[in-house]
Write a protein that holds these residues in place. Structure first.
Motif, short mmCIF file in Angstrom:
data_model
loop_
_atom_site.label_atom_id
_atom_site.label_comp_id
_atom_site.label_asym_id
_atom_site.label_seq_id
_atom_site.Cartn_x
_atom_site.Cartn_y
_atom_site.Cartn_z
N VAL A 141 0.87 -1.18 0.00
CA VAL A 141 0.00 0.00 0.00
C VAL A 141 0.91 1.23 0.00
N ILE A 142 0.80 2.04 -1.06
CA ILE A 142 1.62 3.24 -1.18
C ILE A 142 0.72 4.45 -0.94
N SER A 143 1.17 5.33 -0.04
CA SER A 143 0.36 6.48 0.33
C SER A 143 1.19 7.76 0.27
N MET A 144 0.53 8.85 -0.08
CA MET A 144 1.17 10.18 -0.04
C MET A 144 0.30 11.14 0.75
N ASP A 145 -0.42 10.62 1.76
CA ASP A 145 -1.35 11.42 2.54
C ASP A 145 -0.69 12.13 3.72
N ALA A 146 0.63 12.05 3.83
CA ALA A 146 1.33 12.68 4.96
C ALA A 146 1.18 14.19 4.90
N PHE A 147 1.22 14.82 6.06
CA PHE A 147 1.10 16.28 6.17
C PHE A 147 2.20 16.98 5.38
N PHE A 148 3.37 16.34 5.28
CA PHE A 148 4.52 16.90 4.54
C PHE A 148 4.15 17.19 3.09
N ASN A 149 3.20 16.43 2.54
CA ASN A 149 2.82 16.55 1.13
C ASN A 149 1.66 17.52 0.89
N ASN A 150 1.26 18.30 1.88
CA ASN A 150 0.11 19.19 1.72
C ASN A 150 0.30 20.24 0.64
N THR A 151 1.54 20.63 0.34
CA THR A 151 1.77 21.66 -0.68
C THR A 151 1.70 21.11 -2.10
N ILE A 152 1.68 19.79 -2.23
CA ILE A 152 1.65 19.17 -3.56
C ILE A 152 0.20 19.02 -4.01
N SER A 153 -0.06 19.35 -5.27
CA SER A 153 -1.43 19.23 -5.78
C SER A 153 -1.83 17.76 -5.87
N SER A 154 -3.13 17.52 -5.78
CA SER A 154 -3.62 16.14 -5.80
C SER A 154 -3.35 15.47 -7.14
N ALA A 155 -3.33 16.24 -8.23
CA ALA A 155 -3.04 15.66 -9.54
C ALA A 155 -1.60 15.14 -9.60
N ILE A 156 -0.68 15.89 -9.03
CA ILE A 156 0.73 15.47 -9.00
C ILE A 156 0.87 14.22 -8.13
N LYS A 157 0.20 14.22 -6.97
CA LYS A 157 0.25 13.05 -6.08
C LYS A 157 -0.25 11.80 -6.82
N GLN A 158 -1.38 11.95 -7.52
CA GLN A 158 -1.95 10.81 -8.23
C GLN A 158 -1.02 10.35 -9.34
N SER A 159 -0.37 11.29 -10.00
CA SER A 159 0.57 10.96 -11.07
C SER A 159 1.75 10.15 -10.51
N ILE A 160 2.27 10.60 -9.36
CA ILE A 160 3.39 9.88 -8.73
C ILE A 160 2.95 8.48 -8.33
#
Length: 168
Positions: A54-73
């Motif tokens: 399970v890969i997640s990018m929901d950490a508070f550290f990632n709040n500045t990243i747009s959701s489209a970029i997160k989904q792309s990664i």
């Protein structure tokens, strides 16, 4: 179990790697001051490595990243997971993300705190230095006398003035 030991030995002393539990790990891609840095969290299910982690990018550290970029990664990491299914892949995922950080974040706008403060500073009118008056610190006669007693004729403190005496 072997992959857990390998991860611990590989990332020993690495400030970017964090073990949340024996089956959950975080890795920061990029330096902490870097506006394009992001955090990946990988968790192993019971049937790992036969099933995908399970890969997640929901950490508070990632709040500045747009959701489209997160989904792309996440999509690009899942392609890598599919290629390595059945093998220990946590280290491979972290290294893949490190190698492709610039590609992942190429569309991420750089919004940093310093750029915001610069734009604020640009908007304020600059006062010429000639209009500012610097007040000089006024010392009393006793303060001047004490200062003169401590310093030599050039106004410098004597050598060793801040040394600590060693008591036997």
């Amino acid at each position: 179990q072997m992959e857990l030991e390998a991860l611990r030995s590989i990332y020993e002393g690495d400030v970017c790697f964090r073990e949340l539990s024996p089956v959950s790990f975080q890795y920061r891609i990029g330096e902490s001051g870097d506006p394009k840095a992001f955090l990946i969290e990988v968790s192993w299910p019971e049937t790992y490595p036969q099933t995908a982690p399970v890969i997640s990018m929901d950490a508070f550290f990632n709040n500045t990243i747009s959701s489209a970029i997160k989904q792309s990664i996440l999509d690009k990491l899942m392609v890598e997971v599919e290629a390595n299914l059945g093998t220990a892949m946590t280290y491979t995922l972290f290294e893949y993300a490190k190698d492709n950080k610039e590609v992942f974040m190429e569309n991420q706008p750089v919004n940093t705190v310093t750029s915001v403060s610069n734009s604020i500073a640009i908007g304020t009118p600059d006062v010429p230095a000639s209009k500012k008056k610097d007040k000089k610190e006024q010392l009393s006669k006793t303060q001047k006398r004490k200062l003169a007693d401590k310093t030599d004729n050039k106004g410098e403190l004597p050598r060793g003035w801040n040394w600590v005496d060693v008591i036997k």
